[in-house]
Design a protein around this motif. Structure first.
Motif, PDB file in Angstrom:
ATOM      1  N   GLY A  96     -16.396  -5.165  -8.932  1.00 53.78           N
ATOM      2  CA  GLY A  96     -17.220  -4.824  -7.562  1.00 53.78           C
ATOM      3  C   GLY A  96     -16.409  -5.009  -6.540  1.00 53.78           C
ATOM      4  O   GLY A  96     -16.706  -4.743  -5.118  1.00 53.78           O
ATOM      5  N   THR A  97     -15.087  -5.795  -6.622  1.00 47.72           N
ATOM      6  CA  THR A  97     -14.136  -6.174  -5.444  1.00 47.72           C
ATOM      7  C   THR A  97     -13.596  -4.893  -5.141  1.00 47.72           C
ATOM      8  O   THR A  97     -13.173  -3.963  -5.807  1.00 47.72           O
ATOM      9  N   ASP A  98     -13.184  -4.909  -3.697  1.00 45.81           N
ATOM     10  CA  ASP A  98     -12.352  -3.676  -3.014  1.00 45.81           C
ATOM     11  C   ASP A  98     -11.064  -4.471  -2.758  1.00 45.81           C
ATOM     12  O   ASP A  98     -10.987  -5.537  -1.927  1.00 45.81           O
ATOM     13  N   HIS A  99     -10.117  -3.702  -3.060  1.00 47.88           N
ATOM     14  CA  HIS A  99      -8.514  -4.195  -2.800  1.00 47.88           C
ATOM     15  C   HIS A  99      -7.726  -2.769  -2.250  1.00 47.88           C
ATOM     16  O   HIS A  99      -7.941  -1.723  -2.983  1.00 47.88           O
ATOM     17  N   PHE A 100      -6.929  -3.039  -1.371  1.00 48.14           N
ATOM     18  CA  PHE A 100      -5.979  -2.175  -1.056  1.00 48.14           C
ATOM     19  C   PHE A 100      -4.671  -2.496  -1.774  1.00 48.14           C
ATOM     20  O   PHE A 100      -3.990  -3.465  -1.670  1.00 48.14           O
ATOM     21  N   LEU A 101      -4.073  -1.634  -2.630  1.00 52.77           N
ATOM     22  CA  LEU A 101      -3.024  -1.684  -3.331  1.00 52.77           C
ATOM     23  C   LEU A 101      -1.821  -0.592  -3.079  1.00 52.77           C
ATOM     24  O   LEU A 101      -2.214   0.623  -3.141  1.00 52.77           O
ATOM     25  N   CYS A 102      -0.648  -0.967  -3.085  1.00 49.49           N
ATOM     26  CA  CYS A 102       0.598  -0.123  -3.099  1.00 49.49           C
ATOM     27  C   CYS A 102       0.540   0.681  -4.404  1.00 49.49           C
ATOM     28  O   CYS A 102      -0.046  -0.023  -5.418  1.00 49.49           O
ATOM     29  N   PHE A 103       1.303   1.798  -4.483  1.00 50.53           N
ATOM     30  CA  PHE A 103       1.224   2.435  -5.690  1.00 50.53           C
ATOM     31  C   PHE A 103       1.970   1.644  -6.840  1.00 50.53           C
ATOM     32  O   PHE A 103       1.782   1.677  -7.911  1.00 50.53           O
ATOM     33  N   ASP A 104       2.967   0.798  -6.507  1.00 55.18           N
ATOM     34  CA  ASP A 104       3.723  -0.060  -7.477  1.00 55.18           C
ATOM     35  C   ASP A 104       2.671  -0.843  -8.071  1.00 55.18           C
ATOM     36  O   ASP A 104       2.761  -1.128  -9.293  1.00 55.18           O
ATOM     37  N   CYS A 105       1.898  -1.423  -7.338  1.00 54.10           N
ATOM     38  CA  CYS A 105       0.854  -2.515  -7.564  1.00 54.10           C
ATOM     39  C   CYS A 105      -0.185  -1.910  -8.531  1.00 54.10           C
ATOM     40  O   CYS A 105      -0.455  -2.525  -9.481  1.00 54.10           O
ATOM     41  N   VAL A 106      -0.580  -0.715  -8.173  1.00 51.97           N
ATOM     42  CA  VAL A 106      -1.558   0.156  -9.192  1.00 51.97           C
ATOM     43  C   VAL A 106      -0.833   0.271 -10.637  1.00 51.97           C
ATOM     44  O   VAL A 106      -1.501   0.200 -11.567  1.00 51.97           O
ATOM     45  N   GLU A 107       0.410   0.578 -10.631  1.00 57.75           N
ATOM     46  CA  GLU A 107       0.954   0.803 -11.905  1.00 57.75           C
ATOM     47  C   GLU A 107       1.007  -0.348 -12.790  1.00 57.75           C
ATOM     48  O   GLU A 107       1.046  -0.353 -13.864  1.00 57.75           O
ATOM     49  N   ARG A 108       0.847  -1.515 -11.993  1.00 56.58           N
ATOM     50  CA  ARG A 108       1.148  -2.796 -12.617  1.00 56.58           C
ATOM     51  C   ARG A 108      -0.040  -3.433 -12.995  1.00 56.58           C
ATOM     52  O   ARG A 108      -0.111  -4.397 -14.025  1.00 56.58           O
ATOM     53  N   LEU A 109      -1.175  -2.727 -12.760  1.00 57.62           N
ATOM     54  CA  LEU A 109      -2.607  -3.177 -13.162  1.00 57.62           C
ATOM     55  C   LEU A 109      -2.705  -3.053 -14.813  1.00 57.62           C
ATOM     56  O   LEU A 109      -1.989  -2.124 -15.326  1.00 57.62           O
TER      57      LEU A 109
END
Length: 78
Positions: free
Chosen positions: A40-53
């Motif tokens: 339920g938390t909201d976060h702004f992530l760069c696309f590089d970090c999205v790929e690392r999830l």
């Protein structure tokens, strides 16, 4: 053009659109995305970090914190 810091690595990320791009007619896209995670938390992530999830399960705030720790560790190695 707007800028926002990535919650994962802390880098400044370009935000496309908005009134700032109206006058410059910049056609560049954003460098990140706002995500609502499984907890339920909201976060702004760069696309590089999205790929690392993690892909094997739903991401949580702890995973974003781990991205921050990884980024801090990478900076200390330099």
């Amino acid at each position: 053009m707007g800028v926002q810091r990535c919650d994962g690595c802390g880098s400044k990320v370009r935000i496309g659109g908005g009134i700032g791009d109206f006058w410059t007619f910049a056609g560049e896209s954003s460098g990140g995305i706002d995500l609502e995670l499984a907890d339920g938390t909201d976060h702004f992530l760069c696309f590089d970090c999205v790929e690392r999830l993690p892909e094997e399960r739903d991401a949580t705030e702890a995973d974003v914190a781990a991205l921050s720790e990884d980024a801090a560790g990478d900076a200390n190695e330099r």
